[in-house]
Design a protein around this motif. Sequence first.
Motif, PDB file in Angstrom:
ATOM      1  N   ALA A   1       0.840  -1.203   0.000  1.00 14.04           N
ATOM      2  CA  ALA A   1       0.000   0.000   0.000  1.00 14.04           C
ATOM      3  C   ALA A   1       0.873   1.251   0.000  1.00 14.04           C
ATOM      4  O   ALA A   1       0.826   2.049   0.936  1.00 14.04           O
ATOM      5  N   ASN A   2       1.665   1.441  -1.057  1.00 11.84           N
ATOM      6  CA  ASN A   2       2.525   2.627  -1.189  1.00 11.84           C
ATOM      7  C   ASN A   2       3.453   2.841  -0.001  1.00 11.84           C
ATOM      8  O   ASN A   2       3.805   3.969   0.316  1.00 11.84           O
ATOM      9  N   ALA A   3       3.831   1.770   0.675  1.00 13.19           N
ATOM     10  CA  ALA A   3       4.724   1.875   1.827  1.00 13.19           C
ATOM     11  C   ALA A   3       5.466   0.551   1.991  1.00 13.19           C
ATOM     12  O   ALA A   3       5.024  -0.470   1.462  1.00 13.19           O
ATOM     13  N   ARG A   4       6.573   0.603   2.734  1.00 17.14           N
ATOM     14  CA  ARG A   4       7.339  -0.621   2.966  1.00 17.14           C
ATOM     15  C   ARG A   4       6.439  -1.671   3.627  1.00 17.14           C
ATOM     16  O   ARG A   4       5.646  -1.342   4.510  1.00 17.14           O
ATOM     17  N   ASP A   5       6.545  -2.909   3.146  1.00 20.85           N
ATOM     18  CA  ASP A   5       5.694  -3.973   3.666  1.00 20.85           C
ATOM     19  C   ASP A   5       6.521  -5.262   3.628  1.00 20.85           C
ATOM     20  O   ASP A   5       6.948  -5.693   2.559  1.00 20.85           O
ATOM     21  N   PRO A   6       6.769  -5.861   4.803  1.00 24.50           N
ATOM     22  CA  PRO A   6       7.660  -7.028   4.864  1.00 24.50           C
ATOM     23  C   PRO A   6       7.200  -8.182   3.955  1.00 24.50           C
ATOM     24  O   PRO A   6       8.015  -8.964   3.484  1.00 24.50           O
ATOM     25  N   ARG A   7       5.896  -8.253   3.682  1.00 24.99           N
ATOM     26  CA  ARG A   7       5.394  -9.336   2.817  1.00 24.99           C
ATOM     27  C   ARG A   7       5.897  -9.205   1.392  1.00 24.99           C
ATOM     28  O   ARG A   7       5.914 -10.162   0.634  1.00 24.99           O
ATOM     29  N   TRP A   8       6.223  -7.974   0.988  1.00 21.13           N
ATOM     30  CA  TRP A   8       6.582  -7.729  -0.406  1.00 21.13           C
ATOM     31  C   TRP A   8       8.015  -7.240  -0.580  1.00 21.13           C
ATOM     32  O   TRP A   8       8.311  -6.499  -1.504  1.00 21.13           O
ATOM     33  N   GLU A   9       8.899  -7.668   0.340  1.00 18.72           N
ATOM     34  CA  GLU A   9      10.321  -7.378   0.143  1.00 18.72           C
ATOM     35  C   GLU A   9      10.818  -8.174  -1.059  1.00 18.72           C
ATOM     36  O   GLU A   9      10.308  -9.251  -1.354  1.00 18.72           O
ATOM     37  N   MET A  10      11.843  -7.658  -1.723  1.00 17.44           N
ATOM     38  CA  MET A  10      12.341  -8.317  -2.936  1.00 17.44           C
ATOM     39  C   MET A  10      13.286  -9.492  -2.634  1.00 17.44           C
ATOM     40  O   MET A  10      13.756 -10.144  -3.562  1.00 17.44           O
ATOM     41  N   ASP A  11      13.576  -9.776  -1.365  1.00 17.18           N
ATOM     42  CA  ASP A  11      14.606 -10.779  -1.038  1.00 17.18           C
ATOM     43  C   ASP A  11      14.470 -12.119  -1.763  1.00 17.18           C
ATOM     44  O   ASP A  11      15.448 -12.598  -2.330  1.00 17.18           O
TER      45      ASP A  11
ATOM     46  N   ILE B   1      23.923  -9.058 -10.779  1.00 20.70           N
ATOM     47  CA  ILE B   1      22.919  -8.018 -11.035  1.00 20.70           C
ATOM     48  C   ILE B   1      22.365  -7.537  -9.693  1.00 20.70           C
ATOM     49  O   ILE B   1      21.939  -8.354  -8.871  1.00 20.70           O
ATOM     50  N   GLU B   2      22.367  -6.248  -9.512  1.00 17.70           N
ATOM     51  CA  GLU B   2      21.791  -5.706  -8.287  1.00 17.70           C
ATOM     52  C   GLU B   2      20.278  -5.528  -8.502  1.00 17.70           C
ATOM     53  O   GLU B   2      19.864  -5.189  -9.610  1.00 17.70           O
ATOM     54  N   LEU B   3      19.509  -5.772  -7.464  1.00 18.98           N
ATOM     55  CA  LEU B   3      18.054  -5.567  -7.576  1.00 18.98           C
ATOM     56  C   LEU B   3      17.632  -4.600  -6.478  1.00 18.98           C
ATOM     57  O   LEU B   3      17.832  -4.868  -5.294  1.00 18.98           O
ATOM     58  N   SER B   4      17.068  -3.459  -6.879  1.00 21.83           N
ATOM     59  CA  SER B   4      16.746  -2.471  -5.852  1.00 21.83           C
ATOM     60  C   SER B   4      15.411  -2.794  -5.187  1.00 21.83           C
ATOM     61  O   SER B   4      14.740  -3.767  -5.528  1.00 21.83           O
ATOM     62  N   ASP B   5      15.040  -1.944  -4.237  1.00 20.18           N
ATOM     63  CA  ASP B   5      13.816  -2.114  -3.450  1.00 20.18           C
ATOM     64  C   ASP B   5      12.567  -2.193  -4.322  1.00 20.18           C
ATOM     65  O   ASP B   5      12.552  -1.651  -5.429  1.00 20.18           O
ATOM     66  N   ASN B   6      11.534  -2.819  -3.797  1.00 18.77           N
ATOM     67  CA  ASN B   6      10.221  -2.836  -4.449  1.00 18.77           C
ATOM     68  C   ASN B   6       9.804  -1.393  -4.783  1.00 18.77           C
ATOM     69  O   ASN B   6       9.646  -0.555  -3.901  1.00 18.77           O
ATOM     70  N   LEU B   7       9.617  -1.122  -6.071  1.00 22.33           N
ATOM     71  CA  LEU B   7       9.303   0.247  -6.509  1.00 22.33           C
ATOM     72  C   LEU B   7       8.031   0.780  -5.858  1.00 22.33           C
ATOM     73  O   LEU B   7       7.907   1.969  -5.597  1.00 22.33           O
ATOM     74  N   ARG B   8       7.080  -0.105  -5.624  1.00 22.68           N
ATOM     75  CA  ARG B   8       5.788   0.354  -5.098  1.00 22.68           C
ATOM     76  C   ARG B   8       5.791   0.562  -3.583  1.00 22.68           C
ATOM     77  O   ARG B   8       4.740   0.830  -3.006  1.00 22.68           O
ATOM     78  N   PHE B   9       6.970   0.464  -2.946  1.00 24.38           N
ATOM     79  CA  PHE B   9       7.070   0.907  -1.552  1.00 24.38           C
ATOM     80  C   PHE B   9       7.003   2.431  -1.503  1.00 24.38           C
ATOM     81  O   PHE B   9       6.748   3.010  -0.456  1.00 24.38           O
ATOM     82  N   ASP B  10       7.258   3.070  -2.624  1.00 25.90           N
ATOM     83  CA  ASP B  10       7.266   4.533  -2.665  1.00 25.90           C
ATOM     84  C   ASP B  10       6.010   5.025  -3.400  1.00 25.90           C
ATOM     85  O   ASP B  10       5.763   4.616  -4.528  1.00 25.90           O
ATOM     86  N   PRO B  11       5.247   5.913  -2.766  1.00 27.89           N
ATOM     87  CA  PRO B  11       4.024   6.410  -3.424  1.00 27.89           C
ATOM     88  C   PRO B  11       4.328   7.114  -4.749  1.00 27.89           C
ATOM     89  O   PRO B  11       3.437   7.258  -5.594  1.00 27.89           O
ATOM     90  N   GLY B  12       5.573   7.548  -4.926  1.00 22.70           N
ATOM     91  CA  GLY B  12       5.956   8.257  -6.155  1.00 22.70           C
ATOM     92  C   GLY B  12       5.910   7.386  -7.393  1.00 22.70           C
ATOM     93  O   GLY B  12       5.801   7.893  -8.512  1.00 22.70           O
TER      94      GLY B  12
END
Length: 368
Positions: free
Chosen positions: A52-62, A75-86
Amino acid sequence: MRVDFNVPLHIGIDGRATVADDFRIAAALPTLRWLQDRGAEVVACSHLGRPANARDPRWEMDPVRERLQMLCPGIELSDNLRFDPGEKANDPAYVASLVEGFDAYVNEAFGVAHRRHASIVGPPRFLPSAAGLRLAKEVEVLGGILHAPARPFVAVVGGAKVSDKLDVLKALATKVDTLVVGGGMAFTFLAALGQGVGNSLLDVDRIEDCRSLLDSGIEILLPTDTRALEPGSTFGPNSETAGTSGGVKIIERDLPDGWTGLDIGPATAATFAEVVRGAGTVLWNGPLGAFEDRRFAEGTRVVAQAVADCEGFSVVGGGDSASALEEMGLSDKVGFLSTGGGASLSFIESGGDLPALNALRNAPNAPH
Ligand code: AMP
């Protein structure tokens, strides 16, 4: 590189998530390796699930990162893009943070090409940009069947909601020789013909739209028999074991009150399969019945087999159709398995005019 690693996860008994199906990761590997081979330092970014547009442990990219590390180390993989409302808001400040420190942008996320999100339409405004190999292939194949299909061109469309797919049906109606309609959405068409649909899915507000499509002169094949569930019973993947399943009957034409049509009947399945097998080009999107309940999976299975048997060029889009093929071990028997369900439909609907593609076409390095 924007990728679509929104993969299904499996949660183990220890609560640990692992990647259940890596089709989407595999689809991006040729581009990742191509870039690495040429000395690029690649950072991939993706969304995963529905935070929900915020960090959520269920949807970490690990879990995704782990699988990617196995398939393509380095290959580096960055954070879930949808953790950020932007991301969904296409916020310019978020776009700036995404492109910061990078020399070039590659879009290899066809599954979200129809979304006007920051990571999709933003970077090509600032960086030299390119389409990934897989995204380019999607455009080539889908564009190809729209512009110069081998005939007869047959489209099979199923799924639940007619309102979701009405625009794509209208677009297809101008391209195909035969439109085959099954699944829950067929009942609104049948109602437009004055047929009784019992308790089946019905979108009353769309009956008129269906009627005008039926009157448009193109050949539309609808179910002539239905596998239906008796009144008061439930369906779904677990209904049989829950002991709530009721009688299932094959009913020709009108469904009596209270009966729910949940799959095409055997006569319909045979007709659909014959049309599909004879196609020069076949496009399939959406299950023909409520296939998660195995009592209503037969129609989807018969059509999947026909798509695989078809000697013409076959294109399958959409998660459900792809998983039906996968389950039957037929994935490698189709011409092209699209990585984008919604995106492939939007591509057809818009004639290829998708936000991601327009952004790439207008990138600083794009030929003008
Ligand atoms: P869609 O997301 O629109 O492609 O719809 C896929 C869903 O449609 C699946 O979950 C199927 O169970 C469902 N579906 C297909 N046919 C029927 C039907 N006759 N009645 C109810 N649901 C259906």
